[in-house]
Design an enzyme around this catalytic site. Structure first.
Site, PDB file in Angstrom:
ATOM      1  N   PRO A 271       6.607   8.845   9.520  1.00  0.00           N
ATOM      2  CG  PRO A 271       7.632   7.748  11.352  1.00  0.00           C
ATOM      3  CD  PRO A 271       7.587   9.251  10.855  1.00  0.00           C
ATOM      4  CE1 TYR A 312      -2.826   1.846  -2.972  1.00  0.00           C
ATOM      5  CE2 TYR A 312      -2.985   0.655  -1.175  1.00  0.00           C
ATOM      6  CZ  TYR A 312      -2.964   1.697  -1.744  1.00  0.00           C
ATOM      7  OH  TYR A 312      -3.188   2.809  -0.965  1.00  0.00           O
ATOM      8  CB  CYS A 338     -21.736  -8.678  -5.599  1.00  0.00           C
ATOM      9  SG  CYS A 338     -22.643  -9.691  -4.306  1.00  0.00           S
TER      10      CYS A 338
HETATM   11  C1  LIG Z   1       1.153   8.624   3.493  1.00  0.00           C
HETATM   12  C2  LIG Z   1       1.995   9.596   3.676  1.00  0.00           C
HETATM   13  C3  LIG Z   1       2.900   9.439   4.861  1.00  0.00           C
HETATM   14  C4  LIG Z   1       3.196   8.020   5.339  1.00  0.00           C
HETATM   15  O1  LIG Z   1       3.675   7.238   4.522  1.00  0.00           O
HETATM   16  P1  LIG Z   1       3.988   5.682   5.007  1.00  0.00           P
HETATM   17  O2  LIG Z   1       4.312   5.045   3.637  1.00  0.00           O
HETATM   18  O3  LIG Z   1       2.742   5.113   5.784  1.00  0.00           O
HETATM   19  O4  LIG Z   1       5.250   5.907   5.985  1.00  0.00           O
HETATM   20  C5  LIG Z   1       3.984  10.369   4.984  1.00  0.00           C
HETATM   21  N1  LIG Z   1       3.798  11.745   4.706  1.00  0.00           N
HETATM   22  C6  LIG Z   1       3.049  11.740   3.528  1.00  0.00           C
HETATM   23  C7  LIG Z   1       2.834  13.374   3.332  1.00  0.00           C
HETATM   24  C8  LIG Z   1       2.232  11.152   3.237  1.00  0.00           C
HETATM   25  O5  LIG Z   1       1.048  11.240   2.300  1.00  0.00           O
END
Ligand SMILES: *Cc1c(COP(=O)(O)O)cnc(C)c1O
Length: 412
Positions: A271, A312, A338
């Site tokens: 996470p 995004y 800008c």
């Molecule tokens: C970005 C990423 C995460 C974390 O994603 P969250 O949405 O911030 O929890 C975990 N594992 C991998 C391989 C990622 O690229």
């Protein structure tokens, strides 16, 4: 975070006091919020042999990595730079997994000499390169294949990674053959399987689907004599930006638990956003109000400090952080850069006067890490609040820092 008479307070620190003392724009994090998010995840999976590997790319500030390392966290990294940060912050390389589709030879060597837990392999070519580097240096690289389970995470297309058209992972149908190849490579020790299907997930079914498909492959590998030590379910749990109701770690554990019952593998999870996102906010001040066809509030933070809205089209909550004597109107909150994309929020109902302090919420993840110096803007300071104490964890960049490492020509 709470409000008393219109004043926003982070733990026991009023936002106006922080803005006065450290200036704006300013990232503010709550130590208690980060620690309680990590513990909630950890406790949710207490029934399993597990290890949280925090995704450093969400927020890699040293003090935050240090807090998490002290709790016992591992780390998911995507570059040699992130590995160096983790080690600088006191993180245990033995709890690091290395993700990312483009690992260079130098990064592979760095991971091997640090003794990381596993390389998450994203392609056949990468597996071959890691085998070659490890063999050349007389080591064996622990690897986990990142399978792409071809499930739709039903999140924003820019942050969805688990469909077969994405660049990430190895098609789950081809992964079995690759496991067999990997098992025969002298520089490789096959240690796990992982997936990560996307970010800001608000539903559990795509994760449960991905896990079932991966477990079916684990079973086929077992039958063929390839035993995995860990299973890594990635990250991706969403947070509340607006009115989302993302699942809690407890709900995640409850949904996945029955699928995992009786498995011997250590469960890893990665996470990022869910641990730090809601623990941070960005303080910014109104510089000018510019009425017209649209009413603009021009603030001192910009897309260079917080890129998510521009990148995004992400929605971030914006509210005043101190009492204001004015009528609410609909403002487009924009920065000074800008670029028309430099809009932090559109049509927000806010009561503002020039100088009003604003808080942009849920900016602890994918906030400062994406900051740039575009338009020669020094990057903001970061503070960590701990009760009534404040730690300056990153100084505001100086003007000199803007040209650090640059050289003027020394010829006429
Ligand atoms: C970005 C990423 C995460 C974390 O994603 P969250 O949405 O911030 O929890 C975990 N594992 C991998 C391989 C990622 O690229």
């Amino acid at each position: 975070m709470k409000r008393d008479d219109g004043t926003l307070t982070i733990e026991d620190c009023p936002a106006p006091m922080l803005a006065e003392r450290f200036g704006t724009p300013l990232y503010v994090y709550s130590r208690a919020a980060i620690e309680s998010a990590w513990r909630a995840y950890d406790q949710a999976f207490a029934a399993f042999d597990h290890q949280i590997c925090y995704a450093v790319k969400a927020n890699g500030s040293l003090a935050i990595l240090q807090l998490l390392a002290r709790l016992g966290s591992g780390f998911d990294i995507v570059s040699g730079g992130e590995l160096a940060r983790v080690m600088r912050a006191g993180g245990d390389p033995g709890k690091v997994v290395f993700s990312g589709v483009g690992k260079t030879e130098a990064e592979i060597e760095q991971g091997l000499s640090a003794g990381i837990l596993a390389f998450n392999i994203e392609s056949e070519a990468e597996l071959e390169r890691i085998n070659a580097v490890a063999s050349r240096t007389g080591q064996t690289a622990p690897v986990s294949l990142r399978v792409n389970p071809d499930v739709d995470a039903r999140t924003h297309p820019y942050i969805s990674t688990g469909l077969k058209e994405n660049k990430f992972g190895i098609d789950i149908h081809g992964a079995e053959a690759l496991y067999h190849r990997a098992a025969a490579m002298p520089g490789i020790s096959v240690s796990g399987m992982d997936f990560h299907i996307g970010s800001q997930l608000t539903e559990l079914e795509p994760l449960a689907d991905a896990l079932s498909r991966s477990l079916a492959l684990v079973d086929r590998l077992e039958a063929a004599g390839i035993h995995l030590a860990h299973l890594d379910i990635g990250g991706g749990l969403g947070i509340r930006y607006d009115d989302e109701t993302p699942p809690t770690p407890a709900a995640l554990a409850e949904r996945l638990g029955p699928l995992l019952a009786g498995r011997r593998q250590t469960l890893l999870m990665e996470p990022g956003r869910a641990l730090v996102g809601e623990a941070g906010l960005l303080l910014t001040r109104v510089e000018y109000l510019k009425p017209g066809h649209r009413d603009f509030a021009i603030v001192d933070a910009a897309m260079t400090d917080l890129l998510r809205p521009a990148l995004y089209n992400a929605w971030q909550g914006i509210e005043t952080a101190e009492p204001v004597d004015a009528e609410a109107r609909l403002y487009d909150v924009v920065g000074p850069v800008c670029e028309s994309a430099d809009t932090l929020g559109r049509e927000r109902s806010l009561a503002l006067v020039p100088g009003t302090l604003l808080a942009i919420h849920a900016t602890g993840a994918y906030g400062f890490v994406m900051a740039s110096q575009y338009n020669a803007r020094p990057r903001p300071a970061e503070v960590l609040v701990d009760g009534d104490r404040v730690h300056l964890i990153r100084e505001r960049e100086s003007l000199e820092a803007l040209w650090q490492g640059e050289h003027l020509l020394d010829t006429p």
